[in-house]
Motif scaffolding. Structure first.
Motif, PDB file in Angstrom:
ATOM      1  N   TYR A 160       0.764  -1.273   0.000  1.00 27.75           N
ATOM      2  CA  TYR A 160      -0.119   0.012  -0.092  1.00 27.75           C
ATOM      3  C   TYR A 160       0.846   1.332   0.167  1.00 27.75           C
ATOM      4  CZ  TYR A 160      -4.276  -2.563   0.934  1.00 27.75           C
ATOM      5  OH  TYR A 160      -5.434  -3.155   1.050  1.00 27.75           O
ATOM      6  N   GLU A 188       2.229   2.736  -3.436  1.00 30.32           N
ATOM      7  CA  GLU A 188       1.383   3.631  -4.312  1.00 30.32           C
ATOM      8  C   GLU A 188       1.654   4.990  -3.995  1.00 30.32           C
ATOM      9  OE1 GLU A 188      -2.700   1.005  -5.109  1.00 30.32           O
ATOM     10  OE2 GLU A 188      -2.445   2.581  -3.696  1.00 30.32           O
ATOM     11  N   VAL A 232       6.978   6.912  -8.613  1.00 34.54           N
ATOM     12  CA  VAL A 232       6.108   7.581  -7.623  1.00 34.54           C
ATOM     13  C   VAL A 232       6.660   8.815  -6.918  1.00 34.54           C
ATOM     14  CG1 VAL A 232       5.117   7.163  -5.266  1.00 34.54           C
ATOM     15  CG2 VAL A 232       5.063   5.612  -7.162  1.00 34.54           C
ATOM     16  N   ASN A 253      -3.599   3.302  -8.542  1.00 35.69           N
ATOM     17  CA  ASN A 253      -3.903   2.060  -7.765  1.00 35.69           C
ATOM     18  C   ASN A 253      -3.309   1.170  -8.365  1.00 35.69           C
ATOM     19  OD1 ASN A 253      -7.045   3.726  -7.432  1.00 35.69           O
ATOM     20  ND2 ASN A 253      -5.982   2.992  -5.524  1.00 35.69           N
ATOM     21  N   THR A 254      -1.975   0.945  -8.317  1.00 32.15           N
ATOM     22  CA  THR A 254      -1.365  -0.395  -8.677  1.00 32.15           C
ATOM     23  C   THR A 254      -1.419  -1.363  -7.820  1.00 32.15           C
ATOM     24  OG1 THR A 254       0.759   0.181  -7.318  1.00 32.15           O
ATOM     25  CG2 THR A 254       0.709   1.267  -9.448  1.00 32.15           C
ATOM     26  N   SER A 266      -0.131  10.186 -12.501  1.00 39.06           N
ATOM     27  CA  SER A 266      -0.053   8.756 -12.313  1.00 39.06           C
ATOM     28  C   SER A 266      -0.014   7.900 -13.574  1.00 39.06           C
ATOM     29  CB  SER A 266      -1.130   8.245 -11.292  1.00 39.06           C
ATOM     30  OG  SER A 266      -0.987   8.967 -10.399  1.00 39.06           O
ATOM     31  N   TYR A 285       4.637   0.639 -13.472  1.00 38.00           N
ATOM     32  CA  TYR A 285       4.480  -0.751 -12.844  1.00 38.00           C
ATOM     33  C   TYR A 285       4.125  -1.738 -14.048  1.00 38.00           C
ATOM     34  CZ  TYR A 285       1.151  -4.231 -11.287  1.00 38.00           C
ATOM     35  OH  TYR A 285       0.541  -5.347 -10.818  1.00 38.00           O
TER      36      TYR A 285
END
Length: 491
Positions: A82, A85, A100, A195-196, A401, A409
């Motif tokens: 978590y 992200e 990120v 939200n990867t 993102s 990702y």
């Protein structure tokens, strides 16, 4: 592709990804970036070649000025992933960390804000969120945790309606699956490139190439392409593969056709194209649609129970240790486990979608774990700020993102580093293009989630009786959910 080649390619890809926003920034400031079509003398229309994400970022840059104020995100740290992200170390690290970090840095710069990260434990998350909203907090304006937990918070009236924001959610960087989780004309949480973990919690089947060749199993990739990768076909392969290690006890020390968690029952359910509830932005209320497909459910249940309970074909447990140690032809888990396979497994492996129910089924389907996969929501306390400013800021977060985190990702970490061939990349594209989103999996109040899995895993099939009870109560439960939302909206 060797690991060193993968690493080199990943580094080159990331370097290119991180350079793109800089070029977009120069163009926005009126300087023509070098290397564009205009520089080549071809006379091509440069504007026509601009990526829509770059264009949207450029358009928003002058509309998101927070005057240097704090803009916080409250997020759960229930799992280490978590943090991935949201958090990033400036000194570098993983490809995702670097993307990120660049996203967060540009987010601050482009919106003229101070991006404040507010991590909280799973146990303290709900208290921190509700207390902050009740006191009108300005500490955080967006928040993230698991999907089903967010759905529960939504029913308590603590989350803002996405549809009240002036945002075009039909654009490619917004997830259409969660957009259709509308209740009473409102959407309380959405997924996107930020939200990867939602992708990481999507279910797949891995196969051991060494064991595949040893047992002369035909090319699994081609089986998928030929639409012959079905539950019956899988069962025909695994039913003759398990061997006892000689101690007379079937456990984690033996060899199996398949190793899986109990969630594989749910994967077969959704993999067969089934779902409990149909819902969309156009529907006034969610509709229970499974009652029209109970014959299909019975057929899927029968083959699921064969796979799980006959011939010692399947070991049900946690993790992928049996698969990693070459003691299972197939392994079922979430995409996240590909990292462990890449790091720990000596044998070659490949990736497949969850099998179809039968050849006539049009697509292969998978799903993301609703309890673990994260989603992004907005606290109602956000209404204290300029909503046009907030909408532009939220979209900028999503766009950056999309530009940086999603490629890092998906294209690098997943597609370049954690799979071993282009065939697996093709299979993963199939998986992600056809995920089923079921309202029943997110809203526990409906009492439907887990019924199929419990019936398939138990000593006897209890689905009919449990579903009959839940279906009779469905309309009342939906009404109660809507009443809750309407009551809270008036407070």
């Amino acid at each position: 592709m060797t690991r060193s080649q993968k690493t080199k390619l990943a580094s080159l890809l990331l370097a290119g990804l991180l350079l793109l926003p800089t070029l977009a920034s120069c163009a926005a400031d009126g300087d023509e970036p070098k290397g564009t079509q205009a520089d080549t003398g071809t006379g091509a229309d440069t504007e026509a070649a601009i990526d829509p994400v770059d264009q949207a970022i450029s358009d928003l840059r002058g509309q998101t000025n927070w005057g240097g104020e704090d803009f916080g995100i409250l997020y759960s740290t229930a799992f280490d992933s978590y943090r991935e992200e949201v958090e990033a170390k400036p000194e570098g690290g993983s490809v995702i960390n670097d993307a990120v970090f660049e996203r967060n840095t540009l987010f601050q710069e482009y919106c003229n804000l101070n991006f404040v990260l507010i991590p909280t434990t799973a146990e303290a998350y709900n208290t921190s969120l509700t207390k902050g909203i009740q006191t009108g907090t300005k500490d955080f304006y967006i928040t993230s945790q698991g999907g089903s937990g967010t759905a529960a918070i939504a029913l308590q009236g603590y989350l803002y309606n996405y549809l009240d924001l002036d945002i075009d959610y039909d654009r490619e960087w917004w997830d259409q699956g969660t957009l259709n989780f509308a209740l009473d004309g409102r959407v309380f949480f959405m997924n996107g490139p930020f939200n990867t973990i939602d992708d990481d919690c999507t279910y797949i089947i891995a196969f051991n190439k060494n064991l595949q060749r040893e047992h002369r199993v035909p090319n699994p990739y081609q089986t998928v392409r030929d639409h012959e990768w079905t539950m019956e076909y899988m069962n025909s392969i695994i039913s003759n593969l398990s061997t006892d290690n000689g101690d007379g006890s079937w456990d984690e020390n033996d060899t199996y056709g398949l190793t899986a968690t109990s969630v594989i029952s749910t994967a077969f359910f959704y993999g067969a194209g089934l779902k409990y509830v149909d819902n969309s932005l156009e529907k006034d209320v969610p509709e229970l649609i499974l009652s029209d497909k109970l014959d299909r459910v019975t057929e899927v249940m029968d083959i699921t129970r064969k796979i799980l309970h006959e011939n010692n074909s399947t070991h049900v447990g946690i993790g992928m240790e049996i698969f990693i140690n070459d003691r299972a032809l197939f392994g079922f888990e979430v995409v996240n486990y590909l990292r462990a396979l890449n790091a720990q497994m000596n044998s070659e492996y490949g990736v497949l979608p969850v099998p179809k129910y039968d050849k006539a089924q049009e697509q292969y389907y998978s799903f993301s774990n609703a309890g673990v996969g994260t989603t992004l929501s907005i606290p109602t306390s956000v209404a204290q700020v300029d909503m046009n400013l907030f909408a532009n800021t939220l979209e900028m977060y999503c766009l950056l993102s999309q530009k940086l985190v999603k490629p890092a990702y998906y294209e690098i970490t997943l597609m370049t580093r954690n799979i071993q061939d282009l065939d697996s990349a093709e299979m993963l594209d199939i998986v992600f293009q056809h995920r089923i989103y079921d309202l029943a999996a997110y809203f526990d109040d409906l009492g439907l989630a887990g019924i199929f899995e419990q019936a398939a895993s138990g000593t006897s099939d209890t689905f009919s009786s449990k579903y009959s009870s839940a279906s009779r109560a469905f309309d009342k439960k939906v009404k109660n959910m809507l009443v809750k939302l309407q009551r809270h909206s008036k407070n």
